[in-house]
Design a protein around this motif. Structure first.
Motif, PDB file in Angstrom:
ATOM      1  N   ASP A   1       0.881  -1.379   0.489  1.00  0.00           N
ATOM      2  CA  ASP A   1       0.168   0.085  -0.064  1.00  0.00           C
ATOM      3  C   ASP A   1       1.163   1.530  -0.548  1.00  0.00           C
ATOM      4  OD1 ASP A   1      -1.980   2.550   0.424  1.00  0.00           O
ATOM      5  OD2 ASP A   1      -3.663   0.643   2.078  1.00  0.00           O
ATOM      6  N   GLY A   2       1.353   1.673  -1.130  1.00  0.00           N
ATOM      7  CA  GLY A   2       1.890   2.917  -1.153  1.00  0.00           C
ATOM      8  C   GLY A   2       1.384   3.992  -0.653  1.00  0.00           C
ATOM      9  N   GLU A   3       0.451   4.245  -0.703  1.00  0.00           N
ATOM     10  CA  GLU A   3      -0.450   5.601  -0.287  1.00  0.00           C
ATOM     11  C   GLU A   3      -0.398   5.516   1.692  1.00  0.00           C
ATOM     12  OE1 GLU A   3      -3.887   6.222  -1.354  1.00  0.00           O
ATOM     13  OE2 GLU A   3      -4.097   6.484  -3.804  1.00  0.00           O
ATOM     14  N   LEU A   4      -0.901   4.454   2.329  1.00  0.00           N
ATOM     15  CA  LEU A   4       0.005   4.078   3.711  1.00  0.00           C
ATOM     16  C   LEU A   4       1.587   4.404   4.322  1.00  0.00           C
ATOM     17  CD1 LEU A   4      -0.821   3.251   6.515  1.00  0.00           C
ATOM     18  CD2 LEU A   4      -0.763   1.171   5.736  1.00  0.00           C
TER      19      LEU A   4
ATOM     20  N   ARG B   1       5.894   7.641   6.677  1.00  0.00           N
ATOM     21  CA  ARG B   1       7.330   8.606   7.061  1.00  0.00           C
ATOM     22  C   ARG B   1       7.880   8.066   7.636  1.00  0.00           C
ATOM     23  NH1 ARG B   1       7.110  12.320   9.704  1.00  0.00           N
ATOM     24  NH2 ARG B   1       5.666  11.904  11.133  1.00  0.00           N
TER      25      ARG B   1
ATOM     26  N   ALA C   1       7.065   0.940  -4.714  1.00  0.00           N
ATOM     27  CA  ALA C   1       6.326   1.520  -3.626  1.00  0.00           C
ATOM     28  C   ALA C   1       6.510   2.501  -3.074  1.00  0.00           C
ATOM     29  CB  ALA C   1       5.725   0.611  -2.271  1.00  0.00           C
TER      30      ALA C   1
ATOM     31  N   GLN D   1       3.769   6.034   2.138  1.00  0.00           N
ATOM     32  CA  GLN D   1       3.855   7.717   2.655  1.00  0.00           C
ATOM     33  C   GLN D   1       3.383   8.264   3.645  1.00  0.00           C
ATOM     34  OE1 GLN D   1       2.743   9.541  -1.198  1.00  0.00           O
ATOM     35  NE2 GLN D   1       3.850  11.555  -0.749  1.00  0.00           N
ATOM     36  N   ARG D   2       1.948   7.467   3.770  1.00  0.00           N
ATOM     37  CA  ARG D   2       2.007   8.409   5.316  1.00  0.00           C
ATOM     38  C   ARG D   2       2.041   8.097   6.048  1.00  0.00           C
ATOM     39  NH1 ARG D   2      -3.703   7.017   3.282  1.00  0.00           N
ATOM     40  NH2 ARG D   2      -3.985   5.430   4.846  1.00  0.00           N
TER      41      ARG D   2
ATOM     42  N   ASP E   1       6.775   6.579  -4.094  1.00  0.00           N
ATOM     43  CA  ASP E   1       5.528   7.650  -4.224  1.00  0.00           C
ATOM     44  C   ASP E   1       6.369   8.153  -3.478  1.00  0.00           C
ATOM     45  OD1 ASP E   1       4.271   6.582  -6.519  1.00  0.00           O
ATOM     46  OD2 ASP E   1       2.841   5.515  -5.330  1.00  0.00           O
TER      47      ASP E   1
END
Length: 309
Positions: free
Chosen positions: A75-78, A83, A106, A80-81, A109
């Motif tokens: 989950d690339g978005e997770l 960090r 991932a 990123q969040r 991103d």
């Protein structure tokens, strides 16, 4: 303190054993030890259904590998969040955990973030100790890594020294997958020898090989340990008929002698982290029950008769 995402269960256990549990901000879907890590968000998930039989899982895996598809999704978005400063994964087995390639895709991103990817590659027991040191170094805790490895090596040596003079040394087949049959390789042949047994299938530091029923019957082991990778005791018990229904099964020496055991392959044996020492303790209890008693029976392993009850 660095922000760590671990995408392999053994690395999660290592990070915690080093005293850095509070540094973890994310985990893989398989990371479940110590139990407190289950509160962390899971960054990965399997890309296929994992609830079927060992045969169904094998077919699904081979199909995805044949089509050059990833076994796991990140989950690339997770990510990123979260960090992360450090992401730990492995290159030893593309079926066992998220691959570095999946992570790198991932991480692309993670705009503006400098996340280090540490890829572990534990092919044998010494590699496991080396990788613990590498994780410790990445956390800035080299001394803690040396202390942990020293403690683990000491426990292994104590079992080795107690098991070495014991006789006879049972001939052992460790089943890593039920249908189709697969023997255990990598560090498992080393653990069998350290526990006072003779390993019949699989070579140290080499990937686990497929095994035929003809070869199993011909070898006729004294002890059979059934420990499918990723399966707990309940899951393994549910698959037993794939073994016990075979016409060759009742004639095996280990079956006739009541020396078939089931082991928790999810928690032990196939996780290349600190609990490999507990895995060695389990093998010692199984192979030499009159000489070893660490209290794992009933929790980490069962005799076939108990499993069938």
């Amino acid at each position: 303190m660095p922000r760590v995402v671990s995408l392999i269960a053994s690395a999660t256990e290592t990070v915690c054993a080093l005293g850095f549990e509070s540094a973890l901000v994310g985990r893989s879907h398989e990371c479940d030890w110590p139990p407190a890590v289950r509160r962390l968000p899971a960054v990965s998930r399997p890309a296929f259904a994992t609830g079927g039989s060992s045969r169904a899982i094998d077919l699904a895996l081979k199909d995805r590998l044949r089509r050059a598809l990833s076994i796991y999704e990140v989950d690339g978005e997770l990510l990123q969040r979260l960090r992360p400063d450090l992401i730990v994964t492995q290159t030893q087995c593309e079926v066992c955990a998220v691959s570095p390639g999946d992570v790198e895709r991932a991480v692309c991103d993670l705009t503006g973030q400098d996340a280090r990817i540490l890829a572990l590659e534990p092919n044998g027991l010494d590699d496991v100790w080396t990788d613990i040191g590498r994780v410790a170094d990445a956390l800035g805790a080299s001394a803690a890594g040396e202390e942990l490895v020293g403690r683990l090596r000491g426990r292994v040596a104590a079992i080795r020294d107690r098991a070495a003079p014991l006789a006879p040394k049972p001939r052992v087949a460790v089943v890593e997958w039920i249908e189709p049959l697969m023997a255990a390789g990598n560090w498992m042949p080393e653990l069998v020898a350290l526990a006072g047994g003779v390993n019949l299938f699989g070579e140290a530091r080499r990937h686990s090989p497929w095994m035929t029923w003809e070869a199993l019957v011909s070898a006729d082991p004294d002890v059979v340990v059934v420990s499918p990778c990723g399966f707990d005791l309940a899951r393994t018990r549910s698959e037993l008929s794939a073994l016990t229904a075979r016409p060759e099964w009742p004639a095996l020496r280990a079956v006739r002698a009541g020396r078939v055991c089931l082991a928790d392959g999810n928690a032990y044996f196939h996780r290349s982290g600190p609990r490999l020492v507990e895995s060695l303790e389990i093998l010692a209890e199984i192979l030499h029950p009159d000489s070893f008693g660490f209290g794992h029976e009933g929790r980490g392993w069962l005799r076939l008769q108990e499993a069938a009850a």
